[in-house]
Design a protein around this motif. Sequence first.
Motif, PDB file in Angstrom:
ATOM      1  N   THR A 178      -9.075  -6.486   4.197  1.00  0.00           N
ATOM      2  CA  THR A 178      -8.882  -6.331   5.636  1.00  0.00           C
ATOM      3  C   THR A 178      -7.583  -5.599   5.934  1.00  0.00           C
ATOM      4  N   LEU A 179      -6.526  -5.902   5.187  1.00  0.00           N
ATOM      5  CA  LEU A 179      -5.261  -5.198   5.396  1.00  0.00           C
ATOM      6  C   LEU A 179      -5.432  -3.694   5.208  1.00  0.00           C
ATOM      7  N   VAL A 180      -6.212  -3.297   4.199  1.00  0.00           N
ATOM      8  CA  VAL A 180      -6.417  -1.863   3.944  1.00  0.00           C
ATOM      9  C   VAL A 180      -7.247  -1.243   5.057  1.00  0.00           C
ATOM     10  N   HIS A 181      -8.384  -1.859   5.399  1.00  0.00           N
ATOM     11  CA  HIS A 181      -9.250  -1.318   6.451  1.00  0.00           C
ATOM     12  C   HIS A 181      -8.505  -1.200   7.772  1.00  0.00           C
ATOM     13  N   VAL A 182      -7.885  -2.281   8.175  1.00  0.00           N
ATOM     14  CA  VAL A 182      -7.233  -2.302   9.493  1.00  0.00           C
ATOM     15  C   VAL A 182      -6.008  -1.398   9.490  1.00  0.00           C
ATOM     16  N   GLY A 183      -5.247  -1.422   8.396  1.00  0.00           N
ATOM     17  CA  GLY A 183      -4.068  -0.556   8.327  1.00  0.00           C
ATOM     18  C   GLY A 183      -4.436   0.912   8.435  1.00  0.00           C
ATOM     19  N   ALA A 184      -5.509   1.331   7.729  1.00  0.00           N
ATOM     20  CA  ALA A 184      -5.935   2.727   7.794  1.00  0.00           C
ATOM     21  C   ALA A 184      -6.387   3.104   9.197  1.00  0.00           C
ATOM     22  N   HIS A 185      -7.161   2.234   9.849  1.00  0.00           N
ATOM     23  CA  HIS A 185      -7.646   2.531  11.200  1.00  0.00           C
ATOM     24  C   HIS A 185      -6.501   2.597  12.201  1.00  0.00           C
ATOM     25  N   LEU A 186      -5.601   1.636  12.148  1.00  0.00           N
ATOM     26  CA  LEU A 186      -4.480   1.648  13.092  1.00  0.00           C
ATOM     27  C   LEU A 186      -3.610   2.884  12.892  1.00  0.00           C
ATOM     28  N   ALA A 187      -3.372   3.221  11.628  1.00  0.00           N
ATOM     29  CA  ALA A 187      -2.519   4.372  11.343  1.00  0.00           C
ATOM     30  C   ALA A 187      -3.117   5.675  11.857  1.00  0.00           C
ATOM     31  N   GLU A 188      -4.418   5.771  11.909  1.00  0.00           N
ATOM     32  CA  GLU A 188      -5.060   7.005  12.337  1.00  0.00           C
ATOM     33  C   GLU A 188      -5.405   7.017  13.813  1.00  0.00           C
ATOM     34  N   PHE A 189      -5.250   5.888  14.485  1.00  0.00           N
ATOM     35  CA  PHE A 189      -5.505   5.846  15.928  1.00  0.00           C
ATOM     36  C   PHE A 189      -4.206   5.561  16.670  1.00  0.00           C
ATOM     37  N   GLU A 190      -3.179   6.303  16.269  1.00  0.00           N
ATOM     38  CA  GLU A 190      -1.901   6.371  16.969  1.00  0.00           C
ATOM     39  C   GLU A 190      -0.976   5.185  16.747  1.00  0.00           C
ATOM     40  N   ALA A 191      -1.457   4.048  16.273  1.00  0.00           N
ATOM     41  CA  ALA A 191      -0.579   2.902  16.008  1.00  0.00           C
ATOM     42  C   ALA A 191      -0.042   3.040  14.582  1.00  0.00           C
ATOM     43  N   ARG A 192       0.683   4.133  14.329  1.00  0.00           N
ATOM     44  CA  ARG A 192       1.012   4.493  12.955  1.00  0.00           C
ATOM     45  C   ARG A 192       1.983   3.526  12.298  1.00  0.00           C
ATOM     46  N   ALA A 193       2.999   3.117  12.994  1.00  0.00           N
ATOM     47  CA  ALA A 193       3.968   2.195  12.400  1.00  0.00           C
ATOM     48  C   ALA A 193       3.307   0.863  12.066  1.00  0.00           C
ATOM     49  N   GLU A 194       2.477   0.379  12.975  1.00  0.00           N
ATOM     50  CA  GLU A 194       1.770  -0.880  12.757  1.00  0.00           C
ATOM     51  C   GLU A 194       0.810  -0.758  11.571  1.00  0.00           C
ATOM     52  N   GLY A 195       0.093   0.348  11.527  1.00  0.00           N
ATOM     53  CA  GLY A 195      -0.833   0.552  10.421  1.00  0.00           C
ATOM     54  C   GLY A 195      -0.113   0.672   9.094  1.00  0.00           C
ATOM     55  N   ARG A 196       1.002   1.418   9.071  1.00  0.00           N
ATOM     56  CA  ARG A 196       1.751   1.569   7.829  1.00  0.00           C
ATOM     57  C   ARG A 196       2.249   0.220   7.332  1.00  0.00           C
ATOM     58  N   ALA A 197       2.674  -0.635   8.232  1.00  0.00           N
ATOM     59  CA  ALA A 197       3.163  -1.953   7.828  1.00  0.00           C
ATOM     60  C   ALA A 197       2.062  -2.762   7.137  1.00  0.00           C
ATOM     61  N   LEU A 198       0.845  -2.682   7.661  1.00  0.00           N
ATOM     62  CA  LEU A 198      -0.260  -3.411   7.034  1.00  0.00           C
ATOM     63  C   LEU A 198      -0.608  -2.820   5.666  1.00  0.00           C
ATOM     64  N   LEU A 199      -0.585  -1.502   5.568  1.00  0.00           N
ATOM     65  CA  LEU A 199      -0.867  -0.872   4.281  1.00  0.00           C
ATOM     66  C   LEU A 199       0.190  -1.259   3.247  1.00  0.00           C
ATOM     67  N   GLU A 200       1.435  -1.323   3.665  1.00  0.00           N
ATOM     68  CA  GLU A 200       2.500  -1.728   2.756  1.00  0.00           C
ATOM     69  C   GLU A 200       2.326  -3.189   2.331  1.00  0.00           C
ATOM     70  N   ARG A 201       1.827  -4.031   3.248  1.00  0.00           N
ATOM     71  CA  ARG A 201       1.525  -5.419   2.883  1.00  0.00           C
ATOM     72  C   ARG A 201       0.434  -5.460   1.814  1.00  0.00           C
ATOM     73  N   ALA A 202      -0.570  -4.604   1.966  1.00  0.00           N
ATOM     74  CA  ALA A 202      -1.652  -4.563   0.978  1.00  0.00           C
ATOM     75  C   ALA A 202      -1.120  -4.138  -0.388  1.00  0.00           C
ATOM     76  N   VAL A 203      -0.224  -3.159  -0.410  1.00  0.00           N
ATOM     77  CA  VAL A 203       0.358  -2.705  -1.669  1.00  0.00           C
ATOM     78  C   VAL A 203       1.172  -3.826  -2.305  1.00  0.00           C
ATOM     79  N   GLU A 204       1.958  -4.519  -1.488  1.00  0.00           N
ATOM     80  CA  GLU A 204       2.784  -5.611  -2.012  1.00  0.00           C
ATOM     81  C   GLU A 204       1.911  -6.726  -2.575  1.00  0.00           C
ATOM     82  N   LEU A 205       0.826  -7.038  -1.878  1.00  0.00           N
ATOM     83  CA  LEU A 205      -0.089  -8.070  -2.350  1.00  0.00           C
ATOM     84  C   LEU A 205      -0.701  -7.656  -3.685  1.00  0.00           C
ATOM     85  N   GLY A 206      -1.086  -6.378  -3.795  1.00  0.00           N
ATOM     86  CA  GLY A 206      -1.659  -5.894  -5.045  1.00  0.00           C
ATOM     87  C   GLY A 206      -0.671  -5.939  -6.189  1.00  0.00           C
TER      88      GLY A 206
END
Length: 757
Positions: free
Chosen positions: A521-549
């Motif tokens: 979910t972090l990857v899906h939502v982070g990618a969508h938010l990052a591409e629909f203008e909420a870039r900082a919010e999306g990047r934060a979720l993607l970074e959480r996914a990387v940290e979890l991995g």
Amino acid sequence: MRAAGTYANLVGREVDLAAAAALLRESRVVTLTGPGGVGKTRIAEQLVSQLAEDEDAELLLIRLEEISDPTLIGHAVAAAAGLQAPGDPGDPEYLVAHLKRRRLTVVLDNCEHLIDGVAALVAALVVGCPEVRVLGTSQMPLGIGAEVLFQVEPLTLPAAGTEREIDHPAPAVAMFADRARSAVAGFTLTPENVEAVEAVVRSVDGLPLAIQLAAARLRVLPLDALAQRLTEAPADLAHEFRDAPPRHHSLEASIRWIEDLCSPAERTLWERLSVFVGGFDLGDAERVCSGTGIAHEEVLGLLAGLVDKSVVQFATDGSDRYRMLESVRHVGRERLVEHGSLGAVRDRHLQWVENIAADFLATWIGPEQLRWLQRLDAEVGNVRAAFEHALEQPDTVPVALRMAAQLKHFWAIGGHVGEGRYWADRALAAGEGSSRDRAMAAQTSGLMAMQQGDPAHARAMVDLARSCDVDEADHLVQGAVDLVEGQVLLWEGSTSDGLDTLRESVRRLDLVPFSNELAGTLVHVGAHLAEFEARAEGRALLERAVELGERTGERALRGHALAWLAMQPSVDPAEAERFALTALRLSWGLQDPRAIGIQILALAQLAHRTGNEQRCALLLGAAARQFRRADLGFERFPAVRRDGFERFAFRKTAPREHPQAYERGLSLSLEEAVEVALDLSAAPAELVPEVTDVLEPLTRRETEVARLVATGLGNREIAGRLFISERTAQGHVQNALRKLDFGSRAQIATWVVRQDG
């Protein structure tokens, strides 16, 4: 020289191979026909392996013996071709649309029990796919206009009344001698024993399988006694199989004779093992087949006895798996039915598969993802059989619902998206199960539908899940459904509602103790938010996914997250390159074309950002090739679906400005695309040590090859075993040597042993 047991049935088949090869070169559809046990499968495997040496065509092998539902034929072919499979797998037009530009030889093995479905599919491929050839094996013709039949006859017997040949024996005699050497060390054909050997092969009418089974009896009987017993047994037993074709009588008699040689406990184990489809290992046999007459600790000894009697075959590819020939498995299954035990043993088999699915879900987010994909790839036949059994009775439908949801990551990453949706939909259609189980199965079907680009079906599944009356406080289920609904809303144009629903998905899953749902979910939502203008919010979720991995050792979703991070405008080019190359290193071993396509796309965008438009066009072509081959168009992903997004406009300009580079990218195989994308010569020096372990662990295919190398097989034997050309096998060995930085095959063997612990 071939390994013992590999293509044993091909002794004396040189003329057949040459004639069948000539037919396949001239005809679009060739069907090898003949009775069970005559060697059709072995000839087909060797035939295509030989043709691959000279022809640049892909080979797809689909073993239909592992399928009982005609609907799954399309899924099996799609999966072998690397496609996601259609929403309606019974419609051959999907395969026609996606295979019409590919040069393929499709081998459909054991067609007879699915003859109508196979005939319809092959007829459609012939009309719509001019570069596709089909080689089938079947006990009956397909019955279509383009079909050319090749009758596979039993091995030639020695002519009556002629002088017995020792140096150049008849093919049936030569095969018996070949197999006898595997049963009794040092066996040779001599003037003293050739008469007995001829009596044996005549008694089984030259059927290769029956000869193989008979030769194995030399472990327990002298040759003269074997000849006498087999000479008498078929006449006594044939009347019990009057419904079988005449040539089956000797085969059935041989199998029945083996039953007589087995102890009661061995016969019971044989019967119980027949519920496995596609193979099993010792632990599997112990879990499913022990109990009521067979103690857990007795299984190994009994299994060894069945191997000695050729009832069960032990794989020599290093996988520690066992397999039954289909004709032998069929007899065991018939005995289960006769004894009224089939249902009980299938219940245990279902429970075993259910436990595998539960273990997979519990440990998927961790360091064992490659091993899990390899394990489940090997168990696909057993998984299908378990679903079929679960759906036959109302009280086990909930098991099918749970398994469909538990295996969602395998469906998505392992290339079985269409089949995952199929099983979830069938379980839901059965109308049984708890609200929670039904909601999670619907969520799985919806998630697979979104990956297929079918938002209408995903919307129906979201509505079904919402109607299941799941407790609002069940944040795992509600958050999982929110993930699908948010994506559907975005596809429907409700951007604000869609993003809010995706945010709600993360919020809910954050309230649940660690689960598999959160990482994806972090990857899906982070990618969508990052591409629909909420870039900082999306990047934060993607970074959480990387940290979890990084924390768990997970690879698949971390590779996706890093690729999306690499495409963010706020990321420095050097950092973006590091992200993309690391992502490629993580995903390559899993061979997920969707992830690799996204990662190559990220590197294409980076090339555009740094002014290297020719490399950008090359990588765009490579990414497009991977998406197209897996039926995952660019439009399936939020970052490239929005044509108005200025920073992705290069997708249209780069191919026009550098058409040759783009076309070269389109021509690259998956491995070639990865090598071009890595471009180590141009990468920053500090990145090269990290990136050069891109193939550690090896890909799934290279791991298979490494295991075979460890058993002492040469390239020709490996090619035959894996149904690839010798040239391809050699390439995989060389890749393994290069990636592991080894200088010899012995080092590969040592590495395999260490990897297996």
